[in-house]
Structure formats: structure tokens, C-alpha cells
Motif scaffolding. Structure first.
Motif, short mmCIF file in Angstrom:
data_model
loop_
_atom_site.label_atom_id
_atom_site.label_comp_id
_atom_site.label_asym_id
_atom_site.label_seq_id
_atom_site.Cartn_x
_atom_site.Cartn_y
_atom_site.Cartn_z
N VAL A 52 0.86 -1.19 0.00
CA VAL A 52 0.00 0.00 0.00
C VAL A 52 0.89 1.24 0.00
O VAL A 52 2.11 1.15 0.14
N GLY A 53 0.27 2.42 -0.15
CA GLY A 53 1.03 3.65 -0.18
C GLY A 53 1.59 4.00 1.18
O GLY A 53 1.03 3.66 2.22
N PRO A 54 2.73 4.73 1.21
CA PRO A 54 3.38 5.05 2.48
C PRO A 54 2.55 5.97 3.37
O PRO A 54 2.79 6.03 4.58
N GLY A 55 1.59 6.69 2.81
CA GLY A 55 0.76 7.57 3.61
C GLY A 55 -0.54 6.95 4.09
O GLY A 55 -1.36 7.63 4.71
N SER A 56 -0.73 5.65 3.86
CA SER A 56 -2.00 5.00 4.21
C SER A 56 -2.11 4.77 5.72
O SER A 56 -1.12 4.71 6.45
#
Length: 420
Positions: free
Chosen positions: A343-347
Motif C-alpha cells: 500500500v502507499g506510504p501515507g496509508s
């Protein structure tokens, strides 16, 4: 004492910076990352300067800490900081100068440091005569770089200047668009008062050491964080007392300057040449073959850091002076965890996992650098494998260009480690 310093950040009063960049959030994230010494950023801005004067109290010589009540004021939006250790602040600001020299417009960014509020007030008075300090936390001054350095030195003992992200095309002292070929050209008779250079995200010390004229300068790295979670993505490592003047001596002499933690330079926004609007990314030799023009639209390419280094280099790749300070290239922990989780690092999923890891293992930089892989494996076997490969430099690099960040991958698209 060995510690990480991040001495180039911004407050919420700087343009294009997060409204969350207040003292509470900056201090919380610095502790989470494992940064011991943090620049205040933006001390020329009247509102931020007032906040700093109200909230910082003297600590070690030339350094400050938050008042105890403010350190505890987390306001419920952040979990408790589970990593201990001191956090100190150094008064800092990034200043842009715009002026004409040698028939060209020069736009050069600099970092200014002072050991106390009296010196900061003196600098602000001088800077206020050359620009509107209230318009931006990173003020734009109609002042020659040499004259800016003179104004810094006039603030008293301990005030110093470091050219910022020196290779950045648009605003670096060596930048392809408005820079110079040497430090001496920029600062003239005051060049002897410059003793450190900030590498920037798109270069690393090895690239800089290809230019023998830079051998006498300490190479420092900082995050240039525009939001609190970006703190610590690059740091300078010191082995000194936690003291402004000890840090200054380390930068002047090299004794106590222990190196840096770096982005992989390909991850920076200006490593290669290119034209973002046309999706064109080129290696230096390809740019030369095309006369510096975009092969799609014919406009001038943004010439990046690697090209500029090659233009000025008088040593081959990998060469440099003996005894240079150590360097370690890393990616931020949320990016590594994001790869592991797919998943994205900001999730939210990544945020919760990083919370769990730092509670168990300590600050993010310690996890990436120092925590034994076996201890990481007890919390996350796949992250342990990824961190092991990262420490060995076994990553895939897709370089950034023309303002577009590059990507550094530790794992293959299916989540398995990259081939060695």
C-alpha cells in the motif's frame, strides 16, 4: 555523543508547506524519527519568530528546548511519543537571494544559523532592508550572495551560512539555470567563511567528491522538510557534545562530523535531465546528443544534478579524497513498510504498522540503521528482509527528473525481494 541533526526544515509560514508544521508536530515527529537536533526554520518570519521566542528556552550553549508544558501538549491528534532522548532546536532559516551578476539573474538559496535570539534579531533587521520578511517563511531578498554572507557574519560570533542544496537546477549555487561554477565565484573575498555545503536530495557526497575543488568543504544533508513527517529523510550525523558551538567546530574542522544519512540520489526530483510535461527523462550523454532540447516538443530540457556534476567533475566516478566522512543511503521507514504491505506510504495501514514497530523497536532511523535484523524479524519477517537488502544497497532505482521524484524499490512488484 552521536546524534542525528536535521537543520533544514520549514514552518507553516513558508509557502507550499504544511499547516501542521507547528512546534508541537515538528517536535513529535523529530522524536519519532530519532532526530536529536532540529532546525527551527523560518526565524525571519515575524509570526514564527514570535512563536519561537515564546516557546523555546535556553538549553546547552546556543541551543534551545521546548518549554515543558508545550512538550506535553499533544492535543489528542498524535499518539504518545514512545522514544526518549533529548530534543534540541537550533535557530535556522533558508533565505533565497535574487540578483544580477555576470550578465545573468542568479537565484541562490542559503541556510543561515545563529546561536541566539539577539543574533537572529540583528539578521532580521539586515534582511528586512532587502525583502518582505512577512511574505514567506523562506524570504526572497534582493541581495547578492556575497553581501548576504557579510550580513550573517556581522551578527556576531557563531553565525554562519551554508549554501543550500547546491546542485538544484533552479536555486543551487552550482545549479544549471542560475548558478556558478565555483564557490569562489559566488562569495568572492568572503569565500573563506564558507566551510560546509548541503548536498540536496538529488546528489550525495560521492557525487560531490568528483569535484576536487569541494574537498575542503564538509558535506551536510538535511530533509528540507515541508511537512513534519518528512523530517529526518536526510540527516547529518555528529559525534560531539550537544552544543551549537561544538557542531560549528565539527563543520569547520571535520572533527566530530561523522557523515550523513542520505536519500538514494536517484530518488530526488532533479537527479537526471528531462521535461516533465512531455514525460522525457534523459541521461547526461543523451541530453548532450540532443543539444539540450526535448525530443518531443523542442523546448529546453531541465538539466539535472548528474549532468551538472559531470560538467564540473575532474575525477572519475567513485574517486575522492581519503578520510571522507561516512555515508549511508536509506529510504524512509513508511516507504519500506508500504512496500511490504503493498500500500502507499501515507496509508492508515502503514501509519498503524509504523506505530507498532517504533513502540517495539525504537525510532525510525534506528530501525533502518542499527536494530539487528533478527530483532526486526521478530516483529515483521518481511520487513527484516527488506531492511537487510536496503542496508546492503540492493535496491532498484528509477531516477527523478524535472521536479518529479524518483522511486527507490526494495521489493519486486509481487512483494518479494529484488534480485541481488
Amino acid at each position: 555523543m552521536r546524534f542525528h541533526a536535521d537543520l533544514h526544515i520549514h514552518s507553516k509560514y513558508a509557502r507550499a508547506c504544511s499547516r501542521d508544521s507547528d512546534l508541537e508536530q515538528l517536535s513529535w515527529w523529530a522524536r519519532r524519527k530519532g532526530v536529536t537536533l532540529l532546525g527551527t526554520g523560518d526565524f525571519t518570519h515575524p509570526a514564527w519568530y514570535g512563536r519561537l521566542r515564546e516557546s523555546l528556552v535556553p538549553a546547552e550553549p546556543g541551543l534551545f528546548r521546548l518549554r515543558d508544558d508545550l512538550e506535553r501538549a499533544v492535543d489528542g491528534t498524535l499518539p504518545p511519543v514512545l522514544t526518549g532522548g533529548p530534543l534540541r532546536f537550533m535557530l535556522s532559516v533558508e533565505v533565497a537571494t535574487v540578483y544580477r551578476r555576470g550578465g545573468r539573474t542568479r537565484k541562490i538559496h542559503h541556510l543561515v544559523y545563529v546561536p541566539g535570539f539577539d543574533a537572529a534579531e540583528a539578521f532580521n533587521r539586515a534582511a528586512g532592508r532587502a525583502g518582505d520578511l512577512a511574505s514567506d517563511g523562506r524570504p526572497v531578498l534582493a541581495m547578492d550572495s556575497r553581501d548576504l554572507l557579510e550580513a550573517v557574519l556581522a551578527c556576531g560570533d557563531g553565525a554562519y551560512l551554508v549554501p543550500a542544496h547546491v546542485w538544484t537546477p533552479w536555486f543551487g549555487v552550482f545549479g544549471s539555470t542560475s548558478g556558478f561554477d565555483t564557490v569562489e565565484e559566488c562569495f568572492g573575498d568572503l569565500t573563506g567563511h564558507v566551510f560546509a555545503l548541503e548536498t540536496g536530495l538529488s546528489s550525495d557526497p560521492a557525487m560531490n567528491r568528483r569535484v576536487s575543488g569541494l574537498d575542503r568543504y564538509r558535506l551536510v544533508s538535511h530533509s528540507d522538510a515541508h511537512s513534519p513527517p518528512r523530517i529526518g529523510r536526510e540527516t547529518t550525523v555528529f559525534e560531539t557534545d550537544l552544543d551549537y558551538f561544538a557542531v560549528l567546530r565539527a563543520l569547520r574542522t571535520g572533527d566530530g562530523h561523522a557523515g550523513s544519512v542520505e536519500f538514494f540520489p536517484e530518488g530526488g526530483r532533479y537527479h537526471l535531465d528531462g521535461h516533465r510535461k512531455c514525460g522525457v527523462r534523459l541521461e547526461p550523454h543523451e541530453t548532450r546528443e540532443r543539444g539540450g532540447r526535448c525530443p518531443v516538443c523542442g523546448r529546453r530540457l531541465t538539466v539535472g544534478v548528474l549532468s551538472r556534476v559531470e560538467e564540473l567533475a575532474d575525477r572519475p566516478d567513485g574517486a575522492g579524497p581519503d578520510g571522507a566522512a561516512g555515508v549511508r543511503s536509506l529510504v524512509p521507514l513508511p516507504e519500506a513498510v508500504g512496500e511490504v504491505l503493498g500500500v502507499g506510504p501515507g496509508s492508515k495501514k502503514v501509519r498503524l504498522e509504523v506505530d507498532r514497530l517504533t513502540a517495539a523497536l525504537g525510532p525510525e532511523l534506528a530501525i533502518l540503521e542499527d536494530v539487528p535484523v533478527g530483532e526486526i524479524a521478530a516483529c515483521s519477517p518481511r520487513l527484516a528482509e527488506a531492511v537487510g537488502r536496503l542496508r546492503r544497497g540492493e535496491v532498484r532505482r528509477d531516477a527523478g527528473y524535472d521536479g518529479e521524484y524518483g522511486t527507490i524499490r526494495i521489493l519486486s512488484p509481487d512483494g518479494t525481494p529484488q534480485p541481488g
